[in-house]
Design a protein around this motif. Structure first.
Motif, mmCIF file in Angstrom:
data_model
loop_
_atom_site.group_PDB
_atom_site.id
_atom_site.type_symbol
_atom_site.label_atom_id
_atom_site.label_comp_id
_atom_site.label_asym_id
_atom_site.label_seq_id
_atom_site.Cartn_x
_atom_site.Cartn_y
_atom_site.Cartn_z
ATOM 1 N N ASN A 50 -0.993 4.550 0.103
ATOM 2 C CA ASN A 50 -0.150 3.358 0.227
ATOM 3 C C ASN A 50 -0.897 2.195 0.875
ATOM 4 O O ASN A 50 -0.380 1.084 0.935
ATOM 5 C CB ASN A 50 1.148 3.673 0.977
ATOM 6 C CG ASN A 50 0.913 4.244 2.364
ATOM 7 O OD1 ASN A 50 -0.191 4.647 2.718
ATOM 8 N ND2 ASN A 50 1.969 4.304 3.166
ATOM 9 N N TRP A 51 -2.117 2.437 1.378
ATOM 10 C CA TRP A 51 -3.021 1.378 1.822
ATOM 11 C C TRP A 51 -4.250 1.382 0.901
ATOM 12 O O TRP A 51 -4.435 2.316 0.115
ATOM 13 C CB TRP A 51 -3.476 1.602 3.259
ATOM 14 C CG TRP A 51 -2.414 1.371 4.308
ATOM 15 C CD1 TRP A 51 -1.058 1.366 4.132
ATOM 16 C CD2 TRP A 51 -2.626 1.132 5.702
ATOM 17 N NE1 TRP A 51 -0.419 1.142 5.320
ATOM 18 C CE2 TRP A 51 -1.352 0.995 6.306
ATOM 19 C CE3 TRP A 51 -3.768 1.030 6.499
ATOM 20 C CZ2 TRP A 51 -1.203 0.754 7.674
ATOM 21 C CZ3 TRP A 51 -3.619 0.787 7.858
ATOM 22 C CH2 TRP A 51 -2.337 0.640 8.433
ATOM 23 N N ARG A 52 -5.087 0.331 1.012
ATOM 24 C CA ARG A 52 -6.356 0.303 0.269
ATOM 25 C C ARG A 52 -7.411 -0.329 1.166
ATOM 26 O O ARG A 52 -7.790 -1.485 0.987
ATOM 27 C CB ARG A 52 -6.228 -0.485 -1.043
ATOM 28 C CG ARG A 52 -7.469 -0.290 -1.946
ATOM 29 C CD ARG A 52 -7.430 -1.183 -3.177
ATOM 30 N NE ARG A 52 -7.601 -2.589 -2.874
ATOM 31 C CZ ARG A 52 -8.779 -3.169 -2.592
ATOM 32 N NH1 ARG A 52 -9.893 -2.441 -2.524
ATOM 33 N NH2 ARG A 52 -8.837 -4.469 -2.350
ATOM 34 N N ARG A 63 -2.892 2.724 -5.699
ATOM 35 C CA ARG A 63 -1.734 2.609 -4.816
ATOM 36 C C ARG A 63 -0.720 3.692 -5.170
ATOM 37 O O ARG A 63 -0.459 3.952 -6.348
ATOM 38 C CB ARG A 63 -1.072 1.253 -4.969
ATOM 39 C CG ARG A 63 -1.940 0.079 -4.559
ATOM 40 C CD ARG A 63 -1.919 -0.140 -3.068
ATOM 41 N NE ARG A 63 -2.547 -1.403 -2.720
ATOM 42 C CZ ARG A 63 -2.617 -1.890 -1.492
ATOM 43 N NH1 ARG A 63 -2.111 -1.210 -0.484
ATOM 44 N NH2 ARG A 63 -3.213 -3.042 -1.263
#
Length: 289
Positions: A50-52, A63
């Motif tokens: 859910n982060w990058r 994602r």
């Protein structure tokens, strides 16, 4: 399921391949921060997070959340690897001399592990494995997390259980959380939310702040960024949040994200100066430059 010893090529500190043992969820690595073998658990085999984070070494990162975890398969793989490590010749066969100790079982992998709907059940798998191989007093259980799911009751229950098996949380805070978009993590952050989730984690299980520092386009974090980061840590301490300390590290392996060409390691002297500033707040710092 019968135990079949996996074929593992010699481990290297610069290679944290998740499929090195040919398993879906479990992979061994030689960890520079752990100072030995860390047995990783990858609940995100779909390479979804859910982060990058711009420094992330996960290939083809996308994602999303973790897929459903096949808990029985995870348990089989974990028992298989621990059998080879504890009762077999894994250390002699696959680990460099000087690193032949099992340090921890770490929920890390290719995305945010707490996005797995089966996260609590996975912690219970580790609890059973630790009892089965009599490792309770010998190793840690580590959760490496961005903290984004700390408001969930099942995640909180998982942390409470981790605390009973020598567990600790490594909570990612790379820069002082400010309301709005954060370049380093490529996510919109809410400062109050981050502070609340950090306090929640620390209340449930021993918690370290984990911070990655580096230069972007040849420019290190400026004094304002550093001061804001230190002020955030000081604020949490003043609020009574009990932190174990800070795990400060730099770029160990190349990023596999689009921003990779823009990133360079911070000089050791700069990192050591930051260590001194953090220690000035009364926190223990472990540096892996």
């Amino acid at each position: 399921m019968a135990l079949e010893i996996p074929v593992v090529t010699p481990l290297r500190v610069d290679d944290h391949s998740r499929d090195i043992a040919g398993l879906t969820y479990v992979y061994p690595v030689v960890s520079r921060r752990a100072g030995g073998v860390s047995l990783g658990i990858n609940l995100n085999p779909n390479n979804a997070c859910n982060w990058r984070c711009v420094y992330c070494q996960v290939p083809d990162l996308q994602r999303g959340s973790a897929p459903d975890t096949h808990v029985e398969q995870l348990e089989h793989e974990l028992n298989l690897m621990l059998h080879d490590i504890v009762q077999g010749d894994f250390m002699q066969r696959a680990v460099p001399e000087g690193a032949r100790r099992l340090n921890d079982i770490a929920f890390s992998g290719n995305g945010e592990p707490t996005t797995s709907a089966q996260f609590l059940a996975c912690i219970e798998v580790v609890e059973r494995a630790i009892a089965r191989f009599a490792l309770r007093e010998q190793i840690k259980t580590v959760l490496i997390t961005n903290g984004s799911q700390m408001d969930k009751a099942s995640v909180q229950a998982g942390l409470q259980k981790m605390a009973t098996i020598n567990g600790e949380v490594w909570f990612k805070i790379d820069r002082a959380p400010q309301d709005g978009f954060e370049f380093v993590n490529q996510i919109k952050l809410n400062r109050e939310q981050v502070a609340r989730r950090l306090a929640t984690a620390a209340a449930l299980c021993p918690t370290w702040v984990q911070t990655c520092m580096f230069a972007v386009d040849g420019v290190l974090p400026d004094s304002a960024e550093v001061e804001a980061y230190l002020a955030f840590l000081a604020e949490q301490i003043a609020q009574g949040v009990v932190l174990q300390g800070v795990l400060l590290y730099g770029l160990a392996r190349p990023s596999l994200q689009a921003e990779a060409p823009r990133l360079t390691a911070a000089p050791l002297a700069w990192m050591q100066q930051l260590v001194a500033r953090i220690e000035g707040l009364g926190l223990v710092v472990k540096l892996s430059a």
